[in-house]
Design a protein around this motif. Structure first.
Motif, PDB file in Angstrom:
ATOM      1  N   CYS A 132      85.608  12.591 -25.222  1.00 52.69           N
ATOM      2  CA  CYS A 132      86.702  12.258 -24.300  1.00 52.69           C
ATOM      3  C   CYS A 132      86.486  10.900 -23.635  1.00 52.69           C
ATOM      4  N   CYS A 133      85.330  10.729 -22.963  1.00 55.41           N
ATOM      5  CA  CYS A 133      85.097   9.415 -22.383  1.00 55.41           C
ATOM      6  C   CYS A 133      83.631   8.992 -22.447  1.00 55.41           C
ATOM      7  N   GLY A 134      82.935   9.515 -23.460  1.00 53.96           N
ATOM      8  CA  GLY A 134      81.714   8.846 -23.855  1.00 53.96           C
ATOM      9  C   GLY A 134      80.414   9.200 -23.175  1.00 53.96           C
ATOM     10  N   SER A 135      80.388  10.207 -22.311  1.00 54.75           N
ATOM     11  CA  SER A 135      79.094  10.590 -21.745  1.00 54.75           C
ATOM     12  C   SER A 135      78.192  11.137 -22.838  1.00 54.75           C
ATOM     13  N   TYR A 177      82.139  16.571 -17.129  1.00 52.87           N
ATOM     14  CA  TYR A 177      82.967  15.602 -16.408  1.00 52.87           C
ATOM     15  C   TYR A 177      84.388  16.133 -16.284  1.00 52.87           C
ATOM     16  N   GLU A 178      84.970  16.563 -17.427  1.00 54.67           N
ATOM     17  CA  GLU A 178      86.330  17.125 -17.387  1.00 54.67           C
ATOM     18  C   GLU A 178      86.279  18.623 -17.104  1.00 54.67           C
ATOM     19  N   CYS A 180      81.941  19.541 -21.716  1.00 52.41           N
ATOM     20  CA  CYS A 180      81.471  18.401 -20.926  1.00 52.41           C
ATOM     21  C   CYS A 180      81.712  18.661 -19.439  1.00 52.41           C
ATOM     22  N   PRO A 192      80.618   8.696 -17.638  1.00 52.52           N
ATOM     23  CA  PRO A 192      80.922   9.063 -16.260  1.00 52.52           C
ATOM     24  C   PRO A 192      80.380  10.401 -15.800  1.00 52.52           C
ATOM     25  N   CYS A 238      80.135  13.133 -25.650  1.00 54.06           N
ATOM     26  CA  CYS A 238      81.461  13.632 -25.299  1.00 54.06           C
ATOM     27  C   CYS A 238      82.520  12.723 -25.911  1.00 54.06           C
ATOM     28  N   CYS A 249      87.372  19.107 -23.956  1.00 53.67           N
ATOM     29  CA  CYS A 249      86.317  18.085 -24.079  1.00 53.67           C
ATOM     30  C   CYS A 249      84.995  18.774 -24.383  1.00 53.67           C
TER      31      CYS A 249
END
Ligand code: FES
Length: 144
Positions: A105-108, A86-87, A84, A122, A103, A92
């Motif tokens: 980790c936080c949903g993208s 983002y991270e 991902c 995000p 993803c 992730c």
């Protein structure tokens, strides 16, 4: 004469502006995923689900976070790094389901076609893309 000087001055400052700012455009579009050598061949007879449009398969152990290959249409494939953006970490790794990848980790969510842009935050950067070529009728090569 004065007009000529002003015109030259205008072009000069425009040139300075271009020189100063254009390189930064490349930096902006650069993937946050580190460059890792990728060279992978896939036998489409064995991985025959990749002959079906809308399917995708993850190949762990390649690239930074694994390589996902998706089939857009007969004879047309995309390949992306599964990490991902983002991270940008190996912890992730997006989970592919058809042409979508989520993803954990936080949903993208990303669309595994075209540029693999995120459909929701995000994450703002697309997944890192790798080159795909068809070596013969039944072998795909993924490389960078
Ligand atoms: S790390 Fe992927 S959305 Fe947070």
């Amino acid at each position: 004469m004065r007009q000529l000087v002003l015109k030259r001055g205008k072009y000069f400052f425009s040139f300075i502006f271009l020189v100063l700012f254009f390189p930064s455009c490349d930096k902006v579009n650069e993937s946050p995923i580190p460059d890792v050598y990728v060279s992978l061949t896939v036998n489409l007879v064995i991985a025959n689900e990749l002959n079906v449009p809308g399917n995708s398969v993850l190949f762990p152990g390649y690239g930074f976070g694994g390589v996902i290959i998706s089939c857009e249409a007969p004879g047309s494939w995309y390949a992306f790094d599964a990490s991902c953006t983002y991270e940008a970490s190996r912890s992730c790794i997006v989970e592919n389901d058809g042409v979508l990848a989520d993803c954990p980790c936080c949903g993208s969510q990303f669309v595994l076609l075209g540029g693999a842009y995120p459909t929701n935050s995000p994450a703002t950067m697309p997944l890192k893309q790798y080159n795909v070529s068809l070596l013969n009728n039944s072998t795909l090569r993924i490389y960078n």
